[in-house]
Design a protein around this motif. Structure first.
Motif, PDB file in Angstrom:
ATOM      1  N   ARG A  83      43.081  30.213  35.046  1.00 50.87           N
ATOM      2  CA  ARG A  83      41.674  30.366  35.423  1.00 50.87           C
ATOM      3  C   ARG A  83      40.959  29.015  35.452  1.00 50.87           C
ATOM      4  O   ARG A  83      40.093  28.775  36.294  1.00 50.87           O
ATOM      5  N   ASP A 111      43.127  39.365  37.449  1.00 48.91           N
ATOM      6  CA  ASP A 111      41.881  39.711  36.765  1.00 48.91           C
ATOM      7  C   ASP A 111      41.210  38.496  36.129  1.00 48.91           C
ATOM      8  O   ASP A 111      40.039  38.564  35.747  1.00 48.91           O
ATOM      9  N   PHE A 117      40.531  35.848  37.711  1.00 47.84           N
ATOM     10  CA  PHE A 117      39.781  35.175  38.769  1.00 47.84           C
ATOM     11  C   PHE A 117      38.709  36.120  39.311  1.00 47.84           C
ATOM     12  O   PHE A 117      38.779  37.333  39.115  1.00 47.84           O
ATOM     13  N   GLU A 118      37.729  35.576  40.000  1.00 44.25           N
ATOM     14  CA  GLU A 118      36.683  36.395  40.614  1.00 44.25           C
ATOM     15  C   GLU A 118      37.299  37.336  41.638  1.00 44.25           C
ATOM     16  O   GLU A 118      38.033  36.904  42.534  1.00 44.25           O
ATOM     17  N   ASP A 119      37.000  38.656  41.517  1.00 45.10           N
ATOM     18  CA  ASP A 119      37.684  39.624  42.374  1.00 45.10           C
ATOM     19  C   ASP A 119      37.305  39.499  43.847  1.00 45.10           C
ATOM     20  O   ASP A 119      38.038  39.958  44.728  1.00 45.10           O
ATOM     21  N   GLY A 120      36.174  38.887  44.144  1.00 43.27           N
ATOM     22  CA  GLY A 120      35.796  38.728  45.539  1.00 43.27           C
ATOM     23  C   GLY A 120      36.765  37.873  46.327  1.00 43.27           C
ATOM     24  O   GLY A 120      36.812  37.936  47.563  1.00 43.27           O
ATOM     25  N   THR A 121      37.560  37.075  45.639  1.00 40.02           N
ATOM     26  CA  THR A 121      38.476  36.157  46.326  1.00 40.02           C
ATOM     27  C   THR A 121      39.874  36.731  46.504  1.00 40.02           C
ATOM     28  O   THR A 121      40.664  36.174  47.258  1.00 40.02           O
TER      29      THR A 121
END
Length: 521
Positions: free
Chosen positions: A42, A73, A75-79
């Motif tokens: 992360r 999980d 990392f930002e889920d939008g990516t």
């Protein structure tokens, strides 16, 4: 004007990321190790996410897909969520196990896989758990432990969803999973497992429910009885041949000495009906409860002897009575529950060996009866020689690992490279005095408690009575109000041992201060 060029470390960083991802291919990697890898990745951000997603696109092994998906999980889920959805819809190269792993990952991240367009794939492979759980259970106890370990990492809602799905898994071994779950000290998990048992049309499920009807919690016993009646209505009766995990006679019990941070080793050997043994080995802490556990069943006498010899050499364990060990275990279970953490999975798998009431969760503090723990004569007589306790095997691991001690260790190293002779010696004495004044006043109660628990182990293991009195005497000196910490020989030696241990760690490249949540007594 010439500008300094910044050294490009990106290649080394990328190699480090690839090395971390390669660690996931190890067979017995734990959830804690996955968490450590995820936390490190992360920090690298998108530079780490790209190779992780590429591996997910290429990987065909269901177990590895699950591990890679678990790391998303961090990392930002939008990516990455859209990428995961596209993998499920577009990959045609996967067997059922791989498809189920991707579906399970999507479901775990809140996507309804029973709705279009995923329902087509769900129809092909069945519910993810119907495919993945039997594969895990084929690995025996290791697979069962992996499933429970992963389940406990889910959110409360996610755990209940998975437990509810267990009833649809067409594998009789699912009863073993549910038997473990009803032994976990979480009311929602237990109730979810009981409800799942009520939907499994088998005599084994009915037999387990009948045993739960005798549970000490009346509301839980009532829930089990209602589900048992539900199965009876379907003409499913308890299988009389189904039996619970047997209570094992405790063949031997062992406890290790406490270290300066409150950790100790406990070990119990239970004798199985076939003459072989089950061994359970645990690490506990006087405040945090049970930290870890590891066990093995079906061991012969030679295997048990070898493991115990290793524990005696490495951890200093000594034989104690089963009753004493159960009190220590009850204390560890109690303290884990008090701070709201699950017990180690291996303990859940083997707690049946103690029977339903073998371990009573309750705080344990030793009782020394008629010994006056504050008697001045006893304290003053041993004060001058109190530092010599560190020459005893019982105190071989006594040092405090804390961020403050690492600060003092760095100061000590600077002194080592600075003044010489008397000046250096005086400066080091001043540093020890300052360490005692800054570190110990707030910890005297805890250190005294460690000493009394150490004295208790000497007594319970039939140790030297003279050493027992010396330890109690030193604990009494810490109860004397107004006595300066830096004048207590025992505390000065403890400060010295702690600083030297921190210096050794720093010399090996380990710095506890890099881990903000660890190392405080």
């Amino acid at each position: 004007m010439e500008h300094c060029r910044k050294i490009d470390k990106s290649l080394a960083d990328r190699r480090g990321i690839i090395h971390l991802l390669a660690r996931l291919e190890q067979k017995n990697i734990t959830v804690e190790e996955l968490e450590e890898i995820g936390t490190t990745l992360r920090k690298e951000g998108r530079r780490a996410l790209s190779p992780l997603v590429r591996r997910l696109w290429r990987e065909q092994n269901g177990e590895l897909i699950s591990k890679y998906a678990y790391l998303l999980d961090f990392f930002e889920d939008g990516t990455w969520l859209e990428q995961l959805i596209q993998m499920v819809l577009r990959r045609k190269d996967l067997e059922d196990e791989g498809k189920a792993a991707l579906l399970a990952a999507l479901e775990g991240y809140g996507i309804d896989v029973a709705a279009p367009p995923f329902n087509r794939l769900l129809t092909e492979v069945g519910r993810p758990l119907q495919v993945s759980l039997p594969c895990l259970l084929d690995r025996g106890e290791e697979g069962l432990a992996a499933f429970i370990d992963n389940l406990l990492c889910y959110s409360p809602e996610g755990r209940l969803a998975v437990i509810g799905e267990l009833a649809s898994v067409p594998d009789p071994r699912v009863l073993t999973v549910l038997e473990v779950l009803v032994g976990i000290d979480d009311d929602e998990i237990i109730r979810g497992a009981v409800a799942a048992l009520g939907r499994i049309r088998s005599g084994g499920a009915a037999a387990l429910l009948r045993r739960l009807c005798r549970h000490e919690d009346p509301s839980l016993a009532d829930l089990a009885e209602r589900n048992l009646r539900r199965l009876a209505f379907l003409r499913i009766v308890p299988d009389e041949t189904a039996s619970p995990s047997p209570t094992l006679p405790i063949h031997a019990a062992y406890a290790g000495p406490l270290d300066g941070n409150g950790n100790r080793t406990l070990c119990v050997v239970g004798r199985e009906e076939n003459g072989r043994s089950t061994l359970l080995y645990m690490q506990t802490h006087i405040d945090k409860g049970m930290l870890s556990a590891s066990g093995e069943s079906g061991m012969d006498t030679d295997e048990v002897s070898r493991v115990l010899a290793d524990l005696e050499y490495d951890e200093g364990v000594t034989a104690v009575s089963p009753a004493y060990l159960l009190r220590l275990l009850g204390d560890a279970v109690y303290r884990s529950r008090e701070i709201g953490i699950f017990l180690p999975v291996d303990f859940y798998l083997r707690q049946g060996m103690f029977g339903p009431r073998g371990i009573v969760p309750a705080p344990y503090e030793p009782d020394f009866g008629d010994i006056d723990l504050r008697r001045p004569a006893l304290s003053s007589a041993s004060l001058r020689d109190s530092a010599s306790l560190f020459d005893e095997d019982l105190f071989a691991g006594w040092f405090i690992a804390s961020h403050q001690m690492y600060d003092f260790a760095e100061e000590w190293d600077l002194l080592e490279g600075g003044a010489e002779g008397k000046l250096k010696g005086r400066a080091q004495d001043n540093l020890l005095e300052r360490c005692c004044k800054e570190v110990f006043p707030s910890q005297l109660g805890q250190i005294r408690r460690l000493l009394l628990l150490s004295a208790d182990l000497i007594r319970e293991s039939g140790g030297d009575s003279a050493l027992l009195e010396r330890v109690i005497a030193v604990s009494a000196t810490l109860a004397e109000s107004g006595f300066p910490c830096h004048c207590n020989p025992f505390l000065r030696r403890l400060a010295l041992e702690s600083i030297q241990a921190a210096r050794e760690s720093l010399g090996e490249g380990y710095d506890l201060r890099q881990f903000p949540d660890d190392g405080e007594l």
